[in-house]
Design an enzyme around this catalytic site. Structure first.
Site, mmCIF file in Angstrom:
data_model
loop_
_atom_site.group_PDB
_atom_site.id
_atom_site.type_symbol
_atom_site.label_atom_id
_atom_site.label_comp_id
_atom_site.label_asym_id
_atom_site.label_seq_id
_atom_site.Cartn_x
_atom_site.Cartn_y
_atom_site.Cartn_z
ATOM 1 N N CYS A 18 11.516 -30.485 88.149
ATOM 2 C CA CYS A 18 12.374 -32.455 88.200
ATOM 3 C C CYS A 18 10.639 -32.709 88.018
ATOM 4 C CB CYS A 18 13.122 -33.168 89.129
ATOM 5 S SG CYS A 18 14.811 -32.211 89.423
ATOM 6 N N GLN A 59 22.910 -26.913 96.561
ATOM 7 C CA GLN A 59 22.277 -25.334 96.286
ATOM 8 C C GLN A 59 22.726 -25.205 97.410
ATOM 9 O OE1 GLN A 59 19.327 -24.669 94.744
ATOM 10 N NE2 GLN A 59 18.576 -26.784 93.484
HETATM 11 C C1 LIG Z 1 20.140 -29.866 90.374
HETATM 12 C C2 LIG Z 1 19.922 -30.906 91.848
HETATM 13 C C3 LIG Z 1 20.623 -31.901 92.320
HETATM 14 C C4 LIG Z 1 21.255 -32.670 91.030
HETATM 15 O O1 LIG Z 1 22.038 -32.415 90.025
HETATM 16 P P1 LIG Z 1 22.681 -32.754 88.378
HETATM 17 O O2 LIG Z 1 24.159 -32.054 88.297
HETATM 18 O O3 LIG Z 1 21.164 -32.129 87.989
HETATM 19 O O4 LIG Z 1 22.736 -34.199 88.678
HETATM 20 C C5 LIG Z 1 20.991 -32.890 93.269
HETATM 21 N N1 LIG Z 1 20.364 -32.762 94.671
HETATM 22 C C6 LIG Z 1 19.966 -31.006 94.802
HETATM 23 C C7 LIG Z 1 19.423 -30.632 95.821
HETATM 24 C C8 LIG Z 1 19.484 -30.661 93.026
HETATM 25 O O5 LIG Z 1 19.065 -29.102 93.261
#
Ligand SMILES: *Cc1c(COP(=O)(O)O)cnc(C)c1O
Length: 383
Positions: A327, A182
């Site tokens: 999620c 993020q």
């Molecule tokens: C979205 C997200 C993930 C997972 O990433 P994917 O590419 O969807 O597997 C992991 N950590 C954070 C902080 C996220 O926002």
């Protein structure tokens, strides 16, 4: 189903932009060669892959050979932890440290390690949603070999003091990993300056497609691959490389860096407007630090409301936002992030996360605020 006209869930995923699609197309059409093949078609793919890797390294402030392409944030996070666990089994230093509000791609592997005899310390994140370096220092024992703290939280957007945390680990010879999914594209983040040993990022959070990400591994840091197979990527991540996705990620990183200052100025203004206007609603409470958060994130709890109901009412008006986290949706458990910052279960149940991108416009913000006001005006407020 209603058509989504205002998309304010960019922490869940982002729209693929046209420049990124353009960068992918040649490798989806004529350039379909396997990068390991010896003939021209394959060598062209290998050249494109090397170029994408170099562009990513340039945007991130690291060396090409420190970049491993993965399938995304989850794989990168899992690989970092499982690799550290492999080293820890050899050294006997089975104490890991993380924070209480990590993404599940960190927390679940940590929980598995605990079942296998590791000790894991979960650092508190306080009401403002920020880890304190002094807590990390205090948590370290002679058995600590790995620390993972996210750069920016995905639900409340708070920015963590990564440089300080990494320096504490570096002094003590402890591997420091950060989930920067993020952060990259939302705040300036130079890997070399931050001093981290490992880092995860994901393409689909910054306008590249789903299914591509990076695990950065600093030169000299050992990596035990999570997958075993061919010699691709030096054997560190076997599997035929996805050239189109790598080219997409390189372009997405380039574009996000080039547009970051403009995006920041625009989104800071939008964030200020959202926080000011929503704070006027009597049942509303901002979650997480008001300042030390990425410009694109706003997260509010509405006393007496339920996230699911608000999300569905907004959806009927063509607006996409999320609750605790995408999620966690479908489950009735309140968000572990909001719990970690001290929200009551009732507060956590009535939360909304509004996340913007460089594609967000002023009229999106007006449309959202108008809809929210009218929905909450109609809804009975219990408290
Ligand atoms: C979205 C997200 C993930 C997972 O990433 P994917 O590419 O969807 O597997 C992991 N950590 C954070 C902080 C996220 O926002």
């Amino acid at each position: 189903m209603s058509e989504t006209k205002i998309y304010l869930d960019n922490a869940a995923t982002t729209k693929i932009t046209d420049n990124v699609i353009e960068a992918m197309l040649p490798w989806l059409k004529e350039g379909y060669g396997n990068a390991s093949s010896l003939y021209s078609l394959g060598r062209k793919s290998a050249i494109a892959l090397n170029k994408a890797r170099a562009q990513c390294a340039e945007a991130l402030g690291c060396d090409s050979r420190e970049i491993i392409f993965t399938s995304g944030g989850t794989e990168s996070d899992n690989t970092a932890i499982l690799s550290a666990a492999h080293s820890a089994r050899e050294s006997g230093k089975r104490h890991f440290i993380t924070s209480a509000f990590e993404h599940h791609a960190i927390l679940r592997p940590m929980e598995r390690l605990e079942k296998e005899g590791f000790t894991v310390t979960y650092l508190p994140v306080y009401e403002n949603g920020i880890v304190r370096p002094a807590d990390l220092e205090a948590a370290i024992t002679p058995d600590t070999s790995f620390v993972s703290v996210m750069a920016v939280n995905n639900e409340i957007g708070t920015i963590q003091p990564i440089k300080e945390l990494a320096a504490i680990c570096r002094e003590r010879g402890i591997i420091f990993h950060t989930d920067a999914v993020q952060a990259i594209g939302n705040i300036p983040f130079n890997i070399h300056e931050q001093g981290v040993d490992m880092l995860s990022l994901s393409g689909h959070k910054l306008h590249a497609p789903k299914g591509i990400g990076i695990l950065y591994v600093r030169d000299g840091v050992p990596l035990a691959p999570a997958l075993l197979g061919g010699a691709q990527q030096g054997g560190r991540r076997p599997g035929t490389e996805n050239i189109a996705a790598a080219a997409a990620l390189a372009e997405a990183l380039r574009a996000s860096e080039a547009g970051l200052s403009e995006k920041t100025a625009k989104l800071l203004a939008f964030r200020g407007r959202l926080i000011n206007e929503i704070s006027r609603i009597p049942s509303a409470k901002l979650n997480g630090d008001p300042i030390s958060r990425i410009p694109s994130n706003v997260n509010f709890s509405f006393a007496g409301q339920e996230s699911e109901t608000l999300i569905l009412k907004l959806d009927l008006r063509g607006i996409a936002v999320s609750g605790g986290s995408a999620c966690a949706s479908g489950s009735l458990d309140p968000s572990h992030v909001l719990k970690a910052i001290g929200c009551t279960p009732t507060e956590a149940k009535g939360s909304l996360r509004i996340t913007m991108s460089d594609l967000t416009s002023g009229s999106d913000i007006s449309g959202f605020l108008e809809a929210l006001g009218s929905i909450l005006g109609q809804a009975p407020i219990r408290d």
